[in-house]
Design an enzyme around this catalytic site. Sequence first.
Site, mmCIF file in Angstrom:
data_model
loop_
_atom_site.group_PDB
_atom_site.id
_atom_site.type_symbol
_atom_site.label_atom_id
_atom_site.label_comp_id
_atom_site.label_asym_id
_atom_site.label_seq_id
_atom_site.Cartn_x
_atom_site.Cartn_y
_atom_site.Cartn_z
ATOM 1 N N HIS A 113 0.980 -1.119 -0.128
ATOM 2 C CA HIS A 113 -0.252 -0.274 0.042
ATOM 3 C C HIS A 113 1.055 1.126 -0.194
ATOM 4 O O HIS A 113 0.930 2.039 -1.407
ATOM 5 C CB HIS A 113 -0.940 0.183 1.305
ATOM 6 C CG HIS A 113 -1.751 -0.816 2.141
ATOM 7 N ND1 HIS A 113 -3.092 -1.213 0.221
ATOM 8 C CD2 HIS A 113 -2.226 -2.288 2.249
ATOM 9 C CE1 HIS A 113 -3.601 -2.246 1.215
ATOM 10 N NE2 HIS A 113 -2.698 -2.909 1.898
HETATM 11 C C1 BDR Z 1 -3.197 1.420 4.885
HETATM 12 O O1 BDR Z 1 -3.735 1.441 6.753
HETATM 13 C C2 BDR Z 1 -2.643 0.696 6.769
HETATM 14 O O2 BDR Z 1 -2.860 -0.736 7.714
HETATM 15 C C3 BDR Z 1 -1.254 0.584 6.302
HETATM 16 O O3 BDR Z 1 -0.311 1.259 6.505
HETATM 17 C C4 BDR Z 1 -2.034 1.313 5.017
HETATM 18 O O4 BDR Z 1 -1.011 2.836 5.232
HETATM 19 C C5 BDR Z 1 -4.208 0.932 4.266
HETATM 20 O O5 BDR Z 1 -5.215 0.639 4.203
#
Ligand code: BDR
Length: 314
Positions: free
Chosen positions: A232
């Site tokens: 992500h």
């Molecule tokens: C986002 O939420 C967090 O768990 C991760 O770091 C990322 O920024 C993904 O939904």
Amino acid sequence: MRRMIIDCDPGHDDAIALVLAHRHARVAGITTVSGNVPLAATTANALLITAMLGVDTPVHAGAARPLAGEPQHAPHVHGESGLGDVTRMAHDRAAAGDDAVGFLLDAAAPDVWVVALGPLTNVALAIERDPDWVKRIAGISLMGGSADVGNVTPVAEFNAYADPEAADRVFRSGARVTMCGLNLTHQVMTTDAVVARLRAAATPAANFAGEIFDDLHGRLERLTGFREAALHDPCAVLAVTHPELIESSPRAVSVERDGTLTRGMTVVDQRRGLRGDPANANVAYRIDAEQALQVVMESLDAGTESLGVGTMAP
Ligand code: BDR
Ligand code: CA
């Protein structure tokens, strides 16, 4: 090299994004926010990563709670520490301050990007303190929201869900926003082939990243049944450092704050030919996943050859 401030809540994928950013950009500072884990832990993790990298990037702690409601965390994904059970090297670093918002305002410059990888609380507070701040920075590249599925709920992504009021302020602020949502980040999935390559590389950064991915894959396998993870947060860094890898389109994005089923959803106007609100964000839709993973692996000292990369199955 582009200049940036990273606002984050490390977080396994935030950690990889921080390494990537330090290899491909001039990082003016790191600000931390409550998100995946409480603020004290996200700040400790940011400091750990600067120690591991041997860089003196200042870390400023920020908001310990969202603009409204109770803090939301994700220990089921990131562990109580935020980085699961990865090895923590000893170091004596301390935060440079606890006024992340002041730092964001003071460090503004026309060539400085704010790369936001957690709930948008600090960024929204900066906008509240100085609405013109958004005109004094290059833009905001954020990992958050989605133009299709959610992850916390069927329609809401974690960073938007954890502080929808803040996300709403950012999308309404007039800032030049690039939104890297789940619809994009699910195109870049890591598997154990990544872990094997990192282990073989065996530098400090590769060892650290190998532990990060191995720990995360294990947690997600227990949670979802799939031993893989979306990359992500690195996508929001790549949108600034390697914009040629990402295709985006201007869209009107609103954030649902009231819905009982939909709180935290980013509502992206994707109707063809109909006139709704004017576009307030560049929504990223496609990424050259193969190339993106290679750039990330290179930044982790783990070679340039193709690994093959999967997309999250619907
Ligand atoms: C986002 O939420 C967090 O768990 C991760 O770091 C990322 O920024 C993904 O939904
Ligand atoms: Ca994050």
